[in-house]
Write a protein that holds these residues in place. Structure first.
Motif, PDB file in Angstrom:
ATOM      1  N   PRO B 114     -10.094  -8.646  11.050  1.00  0.00           N
ATOM      2  CA  PRO B 114      -8.842  -8.130  11.620  1.00  0.00           C
ATOM      3  C   PRO B 114      -8.674  -8.357  13.124  1.00  0.00           C
ATOM      4  CG  PRO B 114      -9.880  -6.492  10.216  1.00  0.00           C
ATOM      5  CD  PRO B 114     -10.868  -7.597  10.374  1.00  0.00           C
ATOM      6  N   ALA B 115      -9.746  -8.328  13.903  1.00  0.00           N
ATOM      7  CA  ALA B 115      -9.600  -8.459  15.353  1.00  0.00           C
ATOM      8  C   ALA B 115      -9.452  -9.917  15.784  1.00  0.00           C
ATOM      9  CB  ALA B 115     -10.782  -7.832  16.072  1.00  0.00           C
ATOM     10  N   GLY B 116      -9.717 -10.851  14.882  1.00  0.00           N
ATOM     11  CA  GLY B 116      -9.705 -12.256  15.277  1.00  0.00           C
ATOM     12  C   GLY B 116     -11.007 -12.660  15.948  1.00  0.00           C
ATOM     13  N   TYR B 117     -11.938 -11.729  16.042  1.00  0.00           N
ATOM     14  CA  TYR B 117     -13.272 -12.043  16.538  1.00  0.00           C
ATOM     15  C   TYR B 117     -14.279 -11.082  15.929  1.00  0.00           C
ATOM     16  CZ  TYR B 117     -12.090  -8.244  19.780  1.00  0.00           C
ATOM     17  OH  TYR B 117     -11.681  -7.050  20.311  1.00  0.00           O
ATOM     18  N   GLN B 118     -15.522 -11.551  15.906  1.00  0.00           N
ATOM     19  CA  GLN B 118     -16.619 -10.723  15.406  1.00  0.00           C
ATOM     20  C   GLN B 118     -17.443 -10.331  16.622  1.00  0.00           C
ATOM     21  OE1 GLN B 118     -19.836 -13.007  13.860  1.00  0.00           O
ATOM     22  NE2 GLN B 118     -20.477 -11.454  12.383  1.00  0.00           N
ATOM     23  N   ILE B 119     -17.869  -9.076  16.700  1.00  0.00           N
ATOM     24  CA  ILE B 119     -18.759  -8.692  17.796  1.00  0.00           C
ATOM     25  C   ILE B 119     -20.196  -8.943  17.351  1.00  0.00           C
ATOM     26  CG2 ILE B 119     -19.481  -6.870  19.386  1.00  0.00           C
ATOM     27  CD1 ILE B 119     -16.810  -5.515  18.984  1.00  0.00           C
ATOM     28  N   THR B 120     -20.911  -9.760  18.134  1.00  0.00           N
ATOM     29  CA  THR B 120     -22.259 -10.155  17.777  1.00  0.00           C
ATOM     30  C   THR B 120     -23.103 -10.173  19.062  1.00  0.00           C
ATOM     31  OG1 THR B 120     -23.562 -11.949  16.801  1.00  0.00           O
ATOM     32  CG2 THR B 120     -21.517 -12.585  17.876  1.00  0.00           C
ATOM     33  N   GLN B 121     -24.322 -10.669  18.966  1.00  0.00           N
ATOM     34  CA  GLN B 121     -25.182 -10.746  20.155  1.00  0.00           C
ATOM     35  C   GLN B 121     -25.689 -12.162  20.305  1.00  0.00           C
ATOM     36  OE1 GLN B 121     -28.117  -7.437  19.365  1.00  0.00           O
ATOM     37  NE2 GLN B 121     -27.230  -6.696  21.283  1.00  0.00           N
ATOM     38  N   GLN B 122     -24.836 -13.021  20.813  1.00  0.00           N
ATOM     39  CA  GLN B 122     -25.201 -14.437  20.852  1.00  0.00           C
ATOM     40  C   GLN B 122     -26.157 -14.757  22.007  1.00  0.00           C
ATOM     41  OE1 GLN B 122     -23.082 -17.136  22.770  1.00  0.00           O
ATOM     42  NE2 GLN B 122     -23.819 -18.907  21.643  1.00  0.00           N
ATOM     43  N   ARG B 123     -25.871 -14.249  23.205  1.00  0.00           N
ATOM     44  CA  ARG B 123     -26.621 -14.683  24.376  1.00  0.00           C
ATOM     45  C   ARG B 123     -27.883 -13.867  24.637  1.00  0.00           C
ATOM     46  NH1 ARG B 123     -22.968 -13.417  28.651  1.00  0.00           N
ATOM     47  NH2 ARG B 123     -22.609 -11.788  27.126  1.00  0.00           N
ATOM     48  N   ALA B 124     -27.787 -12.551  24.520  1.00  0.00           N
ATOM     49  CA  ALA B 124     -28.953 -11.702  24.783  1.00  0.00           C
ATOM     50  C   ALA B 124     -29.149 -10.777  23.590  1.00  0.00           C
ATOM     51  CB  ALA B 124     -28.732 -10.908  26.069  1.00  0.00           C
ATOM     52  N   PRO B 125     -29.914 -11.245  22.575  1.00  0.00           N
ATOM     53  CA  PRO B 125     -30.041 -10.474  21.340  1.00  0.00           C
ATOM     54  C   PRO B 125     -30.960  -9.256  21.492  1.00  0.00           C
ATOM     55  CG  PRO B 125     -31.402 -12.425  21.216  1.00  0.00           C
ATOM     56  CD  PRO B 125     -30.679 -12.488  22.531  1.00  0.00           C
ATOM     57  N   LEU B 126     -30.907  -8.399  20.491  1.00  0.00           N
ATOM     58  CA  LEU B 126     -31.703  -7.175  20.472  1.00  0.00           C
ATOM     59  C   LEU B 126     -33.203  -7.480  20.548  1.00  0.00           C
ATOM     60  CD1 LEU B 126     -31.498  -4.051  19.943  1.00  0.00           C
ATOM     61  CD2 LEU B 126     -31.851  -4.582  17.529  1.00  0.00           C
ATOM     62  N   ALA B 127     -33.625  -8.518  19.821  1.00  0.00           N
ATOM     63  CA  ALA B 127     -35.061  -8.825  19.774  1.00  0.00           C
ATOM     64  C   ALA B 127     -35.253 -10.315  19.599  1.00  0.00           C
ATOM     65  CB  ALA B 127     -35.706  -8.076  18.614  1.00  0.00           C
ATOM     66  N   SER B 128     -36.421 -10.803  19.987  1.00  0.00           N
ATOM     67  CA  SER B 128     -36.695 -12.232  19.806  1.00  0.00           C
ATOM     68  C   SER B 128     -38.196 -12.471  19.605  1.00  0.00           C
ATOM     69  CB  SER B 128     -36.171 -13.028  21.011  1.00  0.00           C
ATOM     70  OG  SER B 128     -36.439 -12.350  22.214  1.00  0.00           O
ATOM     71  N   ASP B 129     -38.534 -13.706  19.275  1.00  0.00           N
ATOM     72  CA  ASP B 129     -39.926 -14.165  19.153  1.00  0.00           C
ATOM     73  C   ASP B 129     -40.772 -13.336  18.196  1.00  0.00           C
ATOM     74  OD1 ASP B 129     -39.340 -16.075  21.042  1.00  0.00           O
ATOM     75  OD2 ASP B 129     -39.840 -14.725  22.704  1.00  0.00           O
ATOM     76  N   GLY B 130     -40.366 -13.292  16.956  1.00  0.00           N
ATOM     77  CA  GLY B 130     -41.153 -12.575  15.947  1.00  0.00           C
ATOM     78  C   GLY B 130     -41.808 -13.535  14.993  1.00  0.00           C
ATOM     79  N   ILE B 131     -42.456 -12.969  13.989  1.00  0.00           N
ATOM     80  CA  ILE B 131     -43.099 -13.819  12.975  1.00  0.00           C
ATOM     81  C   ILE B 131     -43.152 -13.045  11.663  1.00  0.00           C
ATOM     82  CG2 ILE B 131     -45.488 -13.089  13.469  1.00  0.00           C
ATOM     83  CD1 ILE B 131     -46.136 -16.187  13.146  1.00  0.00           C
ATOM     84  N   ILE B 132     -42.993 -13.763  10.569  1.00  0.00           N
ATOM     85  CA  ILE B 132     -43.176 -13.118   9.273  1.00  0.00           C
ATOM     86  C   ILE B 132     -44.288 -13.866   8.543  1.00  0.00           C
ATOM     87  CG2 ILE B 132     -41.298 -14.462   8.151  1.00  0.00           C
ATOM     88  CD1 ILE B 132     -40.756 -11.883   6.475  1.00  0.00           C
ATOM     89  N   ASN B 133     -45.284 -13.106   8.076  1.00  0.00           N
ATOM     90  CA  ASN B 133     -46.401 -13.675   7.310  1.00  0.00           C
ATOM     91  C   ASN B 133     -46.219 -13.293   5.857  1.00  0.00           C
ATOM     92  OD1 ASN B 133     -47.898 -14.676   9.587  1.00  0.00           O
ATOM     93  ND2 ASN B 133     -48.292 -12.524  10.070  1.00  0.00           N
ATOM     94  N   PHE B 134     -46.415 -14.260   4.982  1.00  0.00           N
ATOM     95  CA  PHE B 134     -46.210 -13.938   3.566  1.00  0.00           C
ATOM     96  C   PHE B 134     -47.050 -14.851   2.693  1.00  0.00           C
ATOM     97  CE2 PHE B 134     -43.348 -17.590   2.965  1.00  0.00           C
ATOM     98  CZ  PHE B 134     -42.955 -17.833   4.272  1.00  0.00           C
TER      99      PHE B 134
END
Lengths: 495, 522
Positions: B114-134
């Motif tokens: 509806p707003a014509g845009y989505q609010i997201t975190q493109q430039r400075a995200p909440l978290a970074s540099d993780g890893i998933i082991n499986f």
């Protein structure tokens, strides 16, 4: 003599307690005035029913509950870009011509809680894009100063909150709300001879204000005296959960008091002597500087070196945010929806093309161009960097060893232009000219107030602007009141 | 182990053979590179920036606030719980939480935005540099589980869109905004994977993690977790080649299938001299193919811009001081439960289960729950319990076409049953019969013992009685007895068969065998 244009809130309240006047009779007088001056086109909607009901409620509180609120029975006007529940909120645009909000803007609900009575919704430039209140689907608003029905031409009211300024100067309202993004409250206040105040960004909630530039918009206050501006401000200011950009700290009400001018340092920024500024305006500026100096205030010349680039930076940032903010008007949830139903894209295109005027469409177009990923660094990021420099200019003059407490500048370059002269220039050029002295304060988020000083040789108001550092409302408005007292500007007598 | 394969992933087996062929030919000439982007809906009561209810399957357009419908003048107010859930998930994936993160607007026109845009975190995200082991282990494809990991580039908070419904006949579109503004985290993984099975295993692990944390329901069928896969092929050692993106894959097996199909498709194109175009494709789960999405042909310029209505999001990384506007990350860290990787390690090291058994138990949280109830305080042999759950319980559930989630056998019933098996009061066949009854029954109070009595399924262990019956069999089959005595000991099995045929009740066959043998040796 037109009594309505001389009353202050204090005087009205005294008349209420002395039973010389009642809220219902006062509201009636204001409504009569609004209707009588309808050819000035200050109002998009006159809310007679609401005003009368609000008057009755006030009367009950006053005489039955003996409880007088700070704006009890005070007539107000609100620019038509603030949402009012069940009352059309049009932004003077075809897009929102039939838009009826289901909620109240925070500022309106706070005014209501303080006992104010809504006289009407005030005319403006479409989506607040303009500086003349001439680009409205409801037609231009006319300046009451030097207005003669028989004359072919008339003076513009300034803008974009021209309707609010005229509503106050004619006496239809004691106070009105405007919005101020680049000077939209101070500019029409200056041209219509009333006080126009732009608070610190974040001091007054924007919730319910249909945005122009979110990072610069503030609700502005127009009234005939600085004292009345302060009374309204004290009702509006303070944190709002619904607006995350409001300052979280509790607001300390501004108190009007005798201040000692000898302790105050006032800067005269040399960059505000700009091309196109009339001699009368320059003389007025000098006149007030001299008055203050006579009162032993320290007057000194200062420099805000990035002033001249400010308007270009403002233009880029304005258009980027406009492009983004206007993206929601697609005709689906609300607003104009055309009959075009071949595809969703065609529906968007035709609704947006019929819903917005040329000015709005041009800004959307330019803004989207600036935001393209290939242009983002070149325009938007650069504009943000320059905005920081402009903001730092203010910091430098307000902080440090050689600092000043306030800045004194003109509000506009000239007195109110004739309509035919004003429309001979494009909206964009007019804004660049009209907003020259006002928009830097929006870039920096600092408070500023325009105070009427005296009349030009045309018999039109000339006004000056005081700017202060972030959250300096108390000092700024107390000095403004002192200037008001010194210059003793005579309000418009009859309309 | 055979039945394990048969039962748990019966449906995969058929396809496994073809996959293996593709896989080897790919390995020879081409190396496939797979990276995932996952959208997970956060399991909060209200939406990311509004107070509207965040729920699945409500009445159309009934969970929509003014902000969600982009009514002019409304402003976003960040939901603290969403930040908390985002951080908790990021911490569980060993991410670095950013002290300051910011929000951006991503612009595009679409009816359900509806707003014509989505609010997201493109430039400075909440978290970074993780890893998933499986662990990668699909029975029937892999003989043994192997360890894999994928790096996480960033985790960002963002809004979900609404849903559009297109009515082709009436030529109109309808919009449901219930989902508009629902909280999502987007997890962007590095292209560390090689094939669909690895991607599916990653998604499965992620599901287990978010479900343990309670931050996302993980119900892929409801769209609570959606996967986009980037797939490309290159010669070993060569730089990354042009990729295609498969959008919105809605199941774990879909992830494996879509990527396998896409690798195969690209390989065929490359081998016939064609080239891959950068495009967005969708996974058609019914026909098992990926299809180019027409409305995504034009490359969009999203005209990103900082969201001016939201101040930067700050968190407290150092202390346990928690305020209304600043969350304490150490406090959230303390609340993270045991994660699947650790559970598997404990099962292998402490309960001495085989790695594949550990993977299978952990992959099915309900199975694991039974296992834990049964082996609490070392009450029962964990290996036997695990085998019983994986072999017998799953077989019965599969036969009845009942999902584990819908299995209504109580822990109490399960304990009663397993004890009877372990004490040899019943044999495995009876055990399966009982499971069958329990799965079909809705009576949660049904006792296993009374069920056995009712059906006369209890195991006869009375040696005297068995001995008597064995004697009868021996007497009636002198030929076979002679054969046995002549050294053809195989006939014991045949005699036991006759025994079983003659008897109506359930006998402890190991005891029967012993007695019969003794008789024959006399």
């Amino acid at each position: 003599m037109n009594k309505l244009t001389t009353y202050t809130i204090k005087e009205i309240h005294k008349a209420y307690t002395d039973k010389l006047l009642t809220p219902t009779s006062f509201v009636d007088l204001c409504l009569k005035k609004a209707k009588q001056t309808s050819e000035l086109n200050a109002f998009v909607t006159i809310t007679a029913t609401e005003a009368e009901n609000h008057g009755i409620e006030s009367e009950k509180r006053l005489y039955v509950e003996k409880n007088i609120k700070s704006l009890e029975g005070i007539s107000i006007g609100i620019k038509d870009n603030f949402c009012t529940k069940n009352i059309n909120t049009t932004c003077a645009s075809n897009m929102l011509k039939n838009f009826v909000p289901t909620y109240d803007a925070t500022v309106y609900s706070r005014l209501r809680q303080a006992g104010a009575c809504l006289i009407g919704k005030c005319n403006m430039d479409e989506f607040a894009m303009g500086s003349g209140t001439i680009d409205s689907i409801f037609g231009p608003t006319k300046n009451p100063w030097c207005y003669k029905k028989e004359d072919g031409d008339w003076r513009i009211a300034g803008g974009s909150s021209g309707g609010s300024a005229v509503a106050v100067s004619t006496g239809a309202c004691l106070a009105a709300l405007g919005s101020d993004t680049g000077g939209s409250t101070r500019n029409p206040a200056a041209l219509c001879g009333v006080v126009g105040f732009k608070p610190t960004y974040g001091l007054v909630s924007r919730y319910g204000l249909i945005p122009l530039v979110n990072s610069m918009d503030v609700p502005g206050i127009l009234a005939r005296t600085v004292g009345d501006v302060v009374t309204v401000l004290n009702c509006l200011a303070g944190p709002d959960e619904m607006d995350s950009t409001t300052i979280k700290r509790q607001f300390n009400p501004v108190i009007m008091k005798e201040i000692s001018l000898p302790k105050i340092k006032i800067g005269i920024p040399k960059e505000y002597h700009c091309e196109g500024m009339s001699k009368e305006v320059l003389d007025t500026w000098q006149y007030v500087a001299d008055l203050l100096e006579n009162e032993k205030a320290v007057i000194k010349s200062v420099s805000l070196p990035h002033t001249s680039i400010s308007i270009a930076v403002y233009s880029v940032l304005n258009q980027c945010e406009v492009a983004s903010n206007m993206a929601r008007y697609d005709g689906l949830e609300y607003g104009l929806r055309t009959e075009e139903d071949h595809s969703t894209e065609e529906l968007y295109a035709s609704s947006r093309s019929q819903g917005f005027n040329d000015v709005v469409r041009c800004r959307i177009f330019a803004g989207n161009y600036f935001l393209l990923s290939r242009n983002y660094e070149k325009y938007f990021i650069k504009a943000l960097k320059l905005r920081r420099l402009i903001s730092d200019d203010f910091k430098n003059v307000f902080e440090g060893e050689d600092s000043v407490d306030l800045l004194l500048t003109p509000t506009t370059l000239i007195d109110a232009p004739l309509y035919k002269d004003f429309v001979s220039k494009h909206n964009r050029d007019q804004c660049a000219l009209q907003d020259y002295c006002t928009q830097p304060a929006n870039m920096a988020g600092i408070p500023a107030v325009s105070i009427p000083i005296r009349l030009s040789k045309n018999g039109l108001p000339l006004s000056l602007q005081l700017m202060g550092p972030y959250l300096s409302e108390d000092l700024l408005l107390n000095v403004a009141r002192k200037i008001e007292e010194l210059v003793n500007f005579q309000q418009l007598h009859s309309v | 182990m055979r039945s394990m394969k048969d039962n748990l992933y019966k449906f995969i087996r058929k396809r496994a053979v073809t996959f293996r062929c593709v896989s080897t030919s790919v390995e020879k000439k081409w190396q496939s590179v797979v990276g995932l982007e996952v959208h997970a809906q956060l399991n909060t009561k209200s939406k990311l920036f509004s107070g509207a209810q965040n729920t699945f399957g409500g009445v159309v357009n009934n969970c929509v606030s003014l902000f969600d419908a982009a009514i002019p003048g409304t402003l976003p107010v960040l939901n603290r719980k969403c930040v908390e859930f985002g951080i908790m998930t990021a911490l569980a994936l060993s991410c670095k939480i950013n002290e300051v993160s910011t929000f951006d607007r991503k612009h595009y026109f679409y009816a359900d935005l509806p707003a014509g845009y989505q609010i997201t975190q493109q430039r400075a995200p909440l978290a970074s540099d993780g890893i998933i082991n499986f662990q990668v282990y699909t029975p029937g494809i892999h003989k043994k589980p192997y360890k894999k990991s994928s790096k996480i580039k960033q985790i960002q908070l963002e809004q979900d869109s609404g849903k559009s419904l297109h009515d082709e006949e009436l030529k109109r579109s309808l919009v449901d905004l219930n989902r508009a503004g629902a909280p999502l985290i987007e997890l962007v993984f590095e292209p560390d994977l090689e094939d669909g099975e690895e991607a599916a295993a990653l998604v499965k692990e992620l599901l287990l993690v978010v479900q343990r944390l309670g931050t996302c329901s993980g119900r892929m069928e409801e769209g609570a977790l959606r996967v986009d896969a980037n797939v490309s092929l290159r010669r070993p050692g060569a730089p990354l080649a042009t990729r295609t993106e498969i959008k919105n894959i809605g199941s774990v097996r879909g992830v494996a299938g879509a990527i396998r199909y896409e690798i195969d498709r690209q390989r065929k194109i490359l081998e016939t001299g064609g080239c891959i175009i950068n495009e967005t494709r969708s996974w058609d789960a019914a026909n098992r193919v990926t299809i180019a999405m027409r409305d995504k042909e034009v490359v969009q310029d999203y005209r990103y811009m900082p969201e001016p209505n939201l101040p930067p999001l700050r968190v407290n990384l150092k202390t346990r001081e928690d305020s209304r506007d600043v969350l304490s990350v150490p406090l959230i860290q303390e609340r993270i439960p045991e994660l699947p990787e650790e559970t598997r390690r404990n099962l292998i090291e402490k309960s001495h289960l085989r790695p594949e058994t550990a993977v299978q138990l952990v992959n099915e949280p309900l199975l694991l729950e039974y296992f834990k109830a049964l082996t609490e305080n070392n009450a029962r042999n964990p290996i036997k319990v695990a085998n019983l759950l994986i072999n017998d319980l799953l077989t019965v559930l599969n036969k009845n076409k009942v999902d584990l989630e819908d299995c209504n056998i109580t822990n109490k019933q399960m304990i009663e049953l397993v004890d009877l098996v372990l004490s040899k009061d019943i044999n495995l066949e009876v055990c399966r019969n009982i499971l069958n009854e329990l799965v079909r029954s809705t009576d949660e109070k049904m006792s296993v013992v009374s069920l056995i009595k009712q059906r006369a399924w209890s195991l006869v262990t009375d040696a005297e009685k068995i001995s008597k019956m064995c004697k009868e069999v021996v007497d009636e089959n002198p030929k076979m007895v002679k054969q046995y005595k002549d050294g053809k000991t195989k006939v014991l099995k045949a005699l036991l068969g006759i025994f079983a045929k003659n008897s109506r009740s359930k006998y402890d066959m190991s005891l029967v065998s012993k007695i019969m043998e003794d008789l024959l040796k006399k």
